[in-house]
Scaffold this motif. Structure first.
Motif, PDB file in Angstrom:
ATOM      1  N   TYR A  67      50.847 -55.757   0.626  1.00 40.88           N
ATOM      2  CA  TYR A  67      49.482 -56.120   0.986  1.00 40.88           C
ATOM      3  C   TYR A  67      49.476 -57.412   1.794  1.00 40.88           C
ATOM      4  N   CYS A  68      48.760 -57.373   2.882  1.00 40.26           N
ATOM      5  CA  CYS A  68      48.534 -58.577   3.672  1.00 40.26           C
ATOM      6  C   CYS A  68      47.368 -59.351   3.061  1.00 40.26           C
ATOM      7  N   THR A  69      47.458 -60.666   3.085  1.00 37.82           N
ATOM      8  CA  THR A  69      46.367 -61.506   2.605  1.00 37.82           C
ATOM      9  C   THR A  69      46.087 -62.602   3.626  1.00 37.82           C
ATOM     10  N   ALA A  70      44.870 -63.106   3.601  1.00 33.93           N
ATOM     11  CA  ALA A  70      44.529 -64.176   4.522  1.00 33.93           C
ATOM     12  C   ALA A  70      43.401 -65.019   3.956  1.00 33.93           C
ATOM     13  N   ALA A  71      43.533 -66.324   4.109  1.00 33.19           N
ATOM     14  CA  ALA A  71      42.458 -67.264   3.811  1.00 33.19           C
ATOM     15  C   ALA A  71      41.877 -67.680   5.153  1.00 33.19           C
ATOM     16  N   ILE A  72      40.620 -67.324   5.366  1.00 36.16           N
ATOM     17  CA  ILE A  72      40.019 -67.449   6.689  1.00 36.16           C
ATOM     18  C   ILE A  72      38.705 -68.200   6.596  1.00 36.16           C
ATOM     19  N   THR A  73      38.522 -69.157   7.484  1.00 32.87           N
ATOM     20  CA  THR A  73      37.227 -69.812   7.633  1.00 32.87           C
ATOM     21  C   THR A  73      36.426 -69.026   8.661  1.00 32.87           C
ATOM     22  N   LEU A  74      35.269 -68.552   8.232  1.00 34.25           N
ATOM     23  CA  LEU A  74      34.429 -67.772   9.138  1.00 34.25           C
ATOM     24  C   LEU A  74      33.535 -68.695   9.970  1.00 34.25           C
ATOM     25  N   THR A  75      32.795 -68.107  10.871  1.00 35.39           N
ATOM     26  CA  THR A  75      31.906 -68.888  11.725  1.00 35.39           C
ATOM     27  C   THR A  75      30.752 -69.494  10.944  1.00 35.39           C
ATOM     28  N   ASP A  76      30.568 -69.079   9.678  1.00 35.31           N
ATOM     29  CA  ASP A  76      29.551 -69.720   8.843  1.00 35.31           C
ATOM     30  C   ASP A  76      30.050 -71.011   8.211  1.00 35.31           C
ATOM     31  N   GLY A  77      31.339 -71.330   8.438  1.00 39.60           N
ATOM     32  CA  GLY A  77      31.897 -72.573   7.942  1.00 39.60           C
ATOM     33  C   GLY A  77      32.545 -72.486   6.574  1.00 39.60           C
ATOM     34  N   TYR A  78      32.482 -71.347   5.941  1.00 41.07           N
ATOM     35  CA  TYR A  78      33.044 -71.182   4.612  1.00 41.07           C
ATOM     36  C   TYR A  78      34.372 -70.439   4.689  1.00 41.07           C
ATOM     37  N   GLU A  79      35.253 -70.726   3.700  1.00 41.17           N
ATOM     38  CA  GLU A  79      36.536 -70.046   3.619  1.00 41.17           C
ATOM     39  C   GLU A  79      36.424 -68.852   2.679  1.00 41.17           C
ATOM     40  N   TYR A  80      36.994 -67.756   3.098  1.00 35.71           N
ATOM     41  CA  TYR A  80      37.009 -66.543   2.291  1.00 35.71           C
ATOM     42  C   TYR A  80      38.441 -66.027   2.221  1.00 35.71           C
ATOM     43  N   TYR A  81      38.701 -65.223   1.189  1.00 36.95           N
ATOM     44  CA  TYR A  81      40.037 -64.674   0.984  1.00 36.95           C
ATOM     45  C   TYR A  81      39.958 -63.159   1.131  1.00 36.95           C
ATOM     46  N   TYR A  82      40.879 -62.614   1.918  1.00 36.14           N
ATOM     47  CA  TYR A  82      40.835 -61.192   2.226  1.00 36.14           C
ATOM     48  C   TYR A  82      42.163 -60.520   1.898  1.00 36.14           C
ATOM     49  N   TRP A  83      42.062 -59.216   1.621  1.00 35.17           N
ATOM     50  CA  TRP A  83      43.238 -58.375   1.379  1.00 35.17           C
ATOM     51  C   TRP A  83      43.218 -57.201   2.343  1.00 35.17           C
ATOM     52  N   GLY A  84      44.409 -56.803   2.778  1.00 35.86           N
ATOM     53  CA  GLY A  84      44.532 -55.582   3.538  1.00 35.86           C
ATOM     54  C   GLY A  84      44.539 -54.377   2.615  1.00 35.86           C
ATOM     55  N   GLN A  85      44.622 -53.199   3.219  1.00 32.30           N
ATOM     56  CA  GLN A  85      44.548 -51.967   2.442  1.00 32.30           C
ATOM     57  C   GLN A  85      45.887 -51.593   1.814  1.00 32.30           C
ATOM     58  N   GLY A  86      46.953 -52.218   2.256  1.00 32.04           N
ATOM     59  CA  GLY A  86      48.278 -51.942   1.710  1.00 32.04           C
ATOM     60  C   GLY A  86      49.045 -50.946   2.552  1.00 32.04           C
ATOM     61  N   THR A  87      50.346 -51.153   2.622  1.00 33.76           N
ATOM     62  CA  THR A  87      51.220 -50.228   3.330  1.00 33.76           C
ATOM     63  C   THR A  87      52.459 -49.981   2.461  1.00 33.76           C
ATOM     64  N   GLN A  88      52.852 -48.731   2.363  1.00 32.75           N
ATOM     65  CA  GLN A  88      53.953 -48.355   1.479  1.00 32.75           C
ATOM     66  C   GLN A  88      55.292 -48.621   2.151  1.00 32.75           C
ATOM     67  N   VAL A  89      56.174 -49.276   1.423  1.00 28.79           N
ATOM     68  CA  VAL A  89      57.566 -49.454   1.844  1.00 28.79           C
ATOM     69  C   VAL A  89      58.436 -48.801   0.785  1.00 28.79           C
TER      70      VAL A  89
END
Length: 120
Positions: free
Chosen positions: A94-116
């Motif tokens: 799973y990919c993850t990211a801590a991103i500051t959006l244009t609203d100025g707040y930081e949010y944490y996101y997850w990808g959908q996952g990829t099988q290895v």
């Protein structure tokens, strides 16, 4: 508002290599950290590697020396180069990211996952 789209998973033989990619898109002001977790069947999700913007990468002990995480800021993309793969690396990544959006707040996101899957 933000999507993380992963690619690059698949089936590989022990000792082989794969490269995972994760591209972030949406109302992004800045990406603060991107990384990868994995979850094997019957096990807890664990951190594989992460890389803060402008900082140094960190790795799980189990992948040090075999995996390399890198980022392309211009493309809002993070990569995970996986070499010398072992059967115990088999998991959903799973990919993850801590991103500051244009609203100025930081949010944490997850990808959908990829099988290895590492198997002969």
């Amino acid at each position: 508002q933000v999507q993380l789209v992963e690619s690059g998973g698949g089936l590989v033989q022990p000792g082989g290599s794969l490269r995972l990619s994760c591209a972030a898109s949406g109302s992004i002001f800045s990406i603060n950290t991107m990384g990868w977790y994995r979850q094997a069947p019957g096990k807890q999700r664990e951190l594989v590697a992460n890389i803060p913007s402008g900082g140094s990468a960190a790795y799980a002990d189990s992948v040090k020396g075999r995996f390399t995480i890198s980022g392309d800021n211009a493309k809002n993309t993070v990569y995970l180069q996986m070499n010398s793969l072992k059967p115990e690396d088999t998991a959903v990544y799973y990919c993850t990211a801590a991103i500051t959006l244009t609203d100025g707040y930081e949010y944490y996101y997850w990808g959908q996952g990829t099988q290895v899957t590492v198997s002969s």
